[in-house]
Write a protein that holds these residues in place. Structure first.
Motif, PDB file in Angstrom:
ATOM      1  N   VAL A   1     -45.475   1.456 -41.359  1.00 36.44           N
ATOM      2  CA  VAL A   1     -46.005   1.823 -40.043  1.00 36.44           C
ATOM      3  C   VAL A   1     -47.405   1.226 -39.862  1.00 36.44           C
ATOM      4  O   VAL A   1     -47.723   0.673 -38.805  1.00 36.44           O
ATOM      5  N   ASN A   2     -48.231   1.303 -40.901  1.00 39.77           N
ATOM      6  CA  ASN A   2     -49.581   0.718 -40.826  1.00 39.77           C
ATOM      7  C   ASN A   2     -49.525  -0.784 -40.584  1.00 39.77           C
ATOM      8  O   ASN A   2     -50.260  -1.324 -39.752  1.00 39.77           O
ATOM      9  N   GLU A   3     -48.656  -1.463 -41.310  1.00 36.22           N
ATOM     10  CA  GLU A   3     -48.530  -2.922 -41.169  1.00 36.22           C
ATOM     11  C   GLU A   3     -48.010  -3.282 -39.777  1.00 36.22           C
ATOM     12  O   GLU A   3     -48.497  -4.219 -39.145  1.00 36.22           O
ATOM     13  N   ALA A   4     -47.031  -2.549 -39.308  1.00 34.93           N
ATOM     14  CA  ALA A   4     -46.492  -2.807 -37.968  1.00 34.93           C
ATOM     15  C   ALA A   4     -47.567  -2.602 -36.908  1.00 34.93           C
ATOM     16  O   ALA A   4     -47.700  -3.401 -35.973  1.00 34.93           O
ATOM     17  N   TYR A   5     -48.339  -1.556 -37.063  1.00 32.16           N
ATOM     18  CA  TYR A   5     -49.413  -1.269 -36.106  1.00 32.16           C
ATOM     19  C   TYR A   5     -50.440  -2.405 -36.083  1.00 32.16           C
ATOM     20  O   TYR A   5     -50.817  -2.880 -35.022  1.00 32.16           O
ATOM     21  N   ARG A   6     -50.874  -2.841 -37.262  1.00 35.72           N
ATOM     22  CA  ARG A   6     -51.850  -3.954 -37.327  1.00 35.72           C
ATOM     23  C   ARG A   6     -51.269  -5.216 -36.703  1.00 35.72           C
ATOM     24  O   ARG A   6     -51.960  -5.953 -36.015  1.00 35.72           O
ATOM     25  N   THR A   7     -49.998  -5.469 -36.948  1.00 30.88           N
ATOM     26  CA  THR A   7     -49.349  -6.665 -36.399  1.00 30.88           C
ATOM     27  C   THR A   7     -49.288  -6.596 -34.880  1.00 30.88           C
ATOM     28  O   THR A   7     -49.628  -7.552 -34.190  1.00 30.88           O
ATOM     29  N   LEU A   8     -48.866  -5.464 -34.357  1.00 34.17           N
ATOM     30  CA  LEU A   8     -48.714  -5.339 -32.908  1.00 34.17           C
ATOM     31  C   LEU A   8     -50.062  -5.262 -32.191  1.00 34.17           C
ATOM     32  O   LEU A   8     -50.171  -5.667 -31.034  1.00 34.17           O
ATOM     33  N   LEU A   9     -51.069  -4.765 -32.849  1.00 36.40           N
ATOM     34  CA  LEU A   9     -52.386  -4.628 -32.230  1.00 36.40           C
ATOM     35  C   LEU A   9     -53.104  -5.970 -32.095  1.00 36.40           C
ATOM     36  O   LEU A   9     -53.851  -6.184 -31.144  1.00 36.40           O
ATOM     37  N   SER A  10     -52.867  -6.876 -33.008  1.00 29.25           N
ATOM     38  CA  SER A  10     -53.529  -8.182 -33.009  1.00 29.25           C
ATOM     39  C   SER A  10     -52.702  -9.195 -32.219  1.00 29.25           C
ATOM     40  O   SER A  10     -51.560  -9.487 -32.588  1.00 29.25           O
ATOM     41  N   PRO A  11     -53.261  -9.757 -31.144  1.00 27.65           N
ATOM     42  CA  PRO A  11     -52.489 -10.742 -30.370  1.00 27.65           C
ATOM     43  C   PRO A  11     -52.010 -11.924 -31.219  1.00 27.65           C
ATOM     44  O   PRO A  11     -50.863 -12.356 -31.068  1.00 27.65           O
TER      45      PRO A  11
ATOM     46  N   ARG B   1     -51.438 -12.047 -34.597  1.00 34.41           N
ATOM     47  CA  ARG B   1     -50.376 -11.618 -35.510  1.00 34.41           C
ATOM     48  C   ARG B   1     -49.092 -11.281 -34.751  1.00 34.41           C
ATOM     49  O   ARG B   1     -47.991 -11.588 -35.212  1.00 34.41           O
ATOM     50  N   ARG B   2     -49.247 -10.645 -33.603  1.00 32.11           N
ATOM     51  CA  ARG B   2     -48.083 -10.274 -32.786  1.00 32.11           C
ATOM     52  C   ARG B   2     -47.337 -11.528 -32.343  1.00 32.11           C
ATOM     53  O   ARG B   2     -46.111 -11.612 -32.439  1.00 32.11           O
ATOM     54  N   GLY B   3     -48.075 -12.525 -31.867  1.00 35.73           N
ATOM     55  CA  GLY B   3     -47.451 -13.770 -31.415  1.00 35.73           C
ATOM     56  C   GLY B   3     -46.768 -14.517 -32.544  1.00 35.73           C
ATOM     57  O   GLY B   3     -45.644 -15.014 -32.386  1.00 35.73           O
ATOM     58  N   LEU B   4     -47.428 -14.582 -33.700  1.00 37.11           N
ATOM     59  CA  LEU B   4     -46.824 -15.253 -34.852  1.00 37.11           C
ATOM     60  C   LEU B   4     -45.550 -14.531 -35.293  1.00 37.11           C
ATOM     61  O   LEU B   4     -44.555 -15.167 -35.663  1.00 37.11           O
ATOM     62  N   TYR B   5     -45.579 -13.203 -35.219  1.00 36.33           N
ATOM     63  CA  TYR B   5     -44.389 -12.427 -35.588  1.00 36.33           C
ATOM     64  C   TYR B   5     -43.241 -12.698 -34.612  1.00 36.33           C
ATOM     65  O   TYR B   5     -42.093 -12.882 -35.030  1.00 36.33           O
ATOM     66  N   LEU B   6     -43.545 -12.742 -33.324  1.00 38.53           N
ATOM     67  CA  LEU B   6     -42.497 -13.026 -32.343  1.00 38.53           C
ATOM     68  C   LEU B   6     -41.901 -14.416 -32.564  1.00 38.53           C
ATOM     69  O   LEU B   6     -40.689 -14.605 -32.445  1.00 38.53           O
ATOM     70  N   LEU B   7     -42.751 -15.385 -32.894  1.00 33.96           N
ATOM     71  CA  LEU B   7     -42.230 -16.720 -33.202  1.00 33.96           C
ATOM     72  C   LEU B   7     -41.331 -16.672 -34.433  1.00 33.96           C
ATOM     73  O   LEU B   7     -40.259 -17.276 -34.462  1.00 33.96           O
ATOM     74  N   GLU B   8     -41.786 -15.957 -35.455  1.00 39.30           N
ATOM     75  CA  GLU B   8     -41.017 -15.842 -36.697  1.00 39.30           C
ATOM     76  C   GLU B   8     -39.647 -15.225 -36.427  1.00 39.30           C
ATOM     77  O   GLU B   8     -38.640 -15.665 -36.987  1.00 39.30           O
ATOM     78  N   LEU B   9     -39.600 -14.219 -35.559  1.00 39.53           N
ATOM     79  CA  LEU B   9     -38.317 -13.605 -35.212  1.00 39.53           C
ATOM     80  C   LEU B   9     -37.371 -14.608 -34.551  1.00 39.53           C
ATOM     81  O   LEU B   9     -36.152 -14.454 -34.616  1.00 39.53           O
ATOM     82  N   SER B  10     -37.946 -15.644 -33.932  1.00 38.73           N
ATOM     83  CA  SER B  10     -37.144 -16.687 -33.288  1.00 38.73           C
ATOM     84  C   SER B  10     -36.933 -17.889 -34.201  1.00 38.73           C
ATOM     85  O   SER B  10     -36.442 -18.924 -33.758  1.00 38.73           O
ATOM     86  N   GLY B  11     -37.367 -17.769 -35.457  1.00 37.44           N
ATOM     87  CA  GLY B  11     -37.159 -18.853 -36.411  1.00 37.44           C
ATOM     88  C   GLY B  11     -38.177 -19.968 -36.321  1.00 37.44           C
ATOM     89  O   GLY B  11     -37.931 -21.073 -36.802  1.00 37.44           O
ATOM     90  N   ILE B  12     -39.332 -19.704 -35.710  1.00 39.75           N
ATOM     91  CA  ILE B  12     -40.374 -20.722 -35.549  1.00 39.75           C
ATOM     92  C   ILE B  12     -41.601 -20.285 -36.336  1.00 39.75           C
ATOM     93  O   ILE B  12     -42.047 -19.149 -36.205  1.00 39.75           O
TER      94      ILE B  12
ATOM     95  N   LYS C   1     -48.058 -23.724 -29.800  1.00 39.53           N
ATOM     96  CA  LYS C   1     -49.269 -24.553 -29.702  1.00 39.53           C
ATOM     97  C   LYS C   1     -50.502 -23.696 -29.425  1.00 39.53           C
ATOM     98  O   LYS C   1     -51.557 -23.884 -30.019  1.00 39.53           O
ATOM     99  N   LEU C   2     -50.363 -22.736 -28.531  1.00 34.63           N
ATOM    100  CA  LEU C   2     -51.485 -21.869 -28.184  1.00 34.63           C
ATOM    101  C   LEU C   2     -51.871 -20.946 -29.344  1.00 34.63           C
ATOM    102  O   LEU C   2     -53.058 -20.698 -29.585  1.00 34.63           O
ATOM    103  N   LEU C   3     -50.884 -20.459 -30.065  1.00 31.68           N
ATOM    104  CA  LEU C   3     -51.168 -19.600 -31.219  1.00 31.68           C
ATOM    105  C   LEU C   3     -51.874 -20.385 -32.324  1.00 31.68           C
ATOM    106  O   LEU C   3     -52.723 -19.833 -33.027  1.00 31.68           O
TER     107      LEU C   3
END
Length: 170
Positions: A59-69, A71-82, A148-150
């Motif tokens: 939960v702590n890790e998820a919170y830190r990931t979602l709170l940081s633009p 980290r959140r963006g990199l995670y979303l890319l990772e979920l898409s295989g990028i 590119k923006l991330l």
């Protein structure tokens, strides 16, 4: 047997989105931590203590990931295989890299708190602009533009860290 965790919320399907309601995120985080925090499991069997520690950490890790633009963006890319390339960014625009190099030099030369504060404000503004641009790219489904923006945000995050280090008294 793992303990049952009472679910305080009605579970909803959450869509993947770069945009996050930080107040709602913080509320959800606190609610989950109240349920899972290891302090509440001290007198429980070891299996429940272990469960609490593992899930509280998640939960702590998820919170830190979602709170940081970034980290959140990199995670979303990772979920898409990028993923962003490790190390040097061969796709970065030469003008952008020159701007970052210049800012690094200015930061090294900054001998006063006022200059460092000015750099910090400039970097924060750039991060805000990039965050909004990344958000729009994700809204459009343009993952390559978001990537590119991330990558640019990563450079500015490094500059932010250097500013913080410079502000720490020696």
């Amino acid at each position: 047997m793992l303990p049952r965790v009472r679910r305080p919320f009605r579970q909803k399907h959450l869509e993947r989105s770069f945009r996050v309601d930080t107040a709602q995120l913080q509320h959800r985080f606190r609610s989950l931590q109240r349920l899972l925090h290891p302090d509440f499991f001290r007198q429980r069997p070891q299996v429940e203590q272990d469960f609490s520690e593992q899930h509280s950490a998640l939960v702590n890790e998820a919170y830190r990931t979602l709170l940081s633009p970034l980290r959140r963006g990199l995670y979303l890319l990772e979920l898409s295989g990028i993923e962003l390339e490790k190390g040097t960014d061969s796709e970065a625009e030469p003008e952008f890299l020159a701007e970052v190099m210049e800012m690094n030099e200015k930061l090294l030369d900054a001998d006063s708190g006022a200059k460092t504060d000015e750099m910090e404000s400039f970097i924060a503004a750039k991060q805000g602009e990039l965050t909004e641009s990344v958000s729009r790219a994700f809204d459009r489904g343009d993952l390559q533009e978001a990537k590119k923006l991330l990558a640019k945000m990563k450079y500015f995050a490094n500059l932010e860290e250097k500013v913080k280090e410079k502000k720490i008294p020696s």
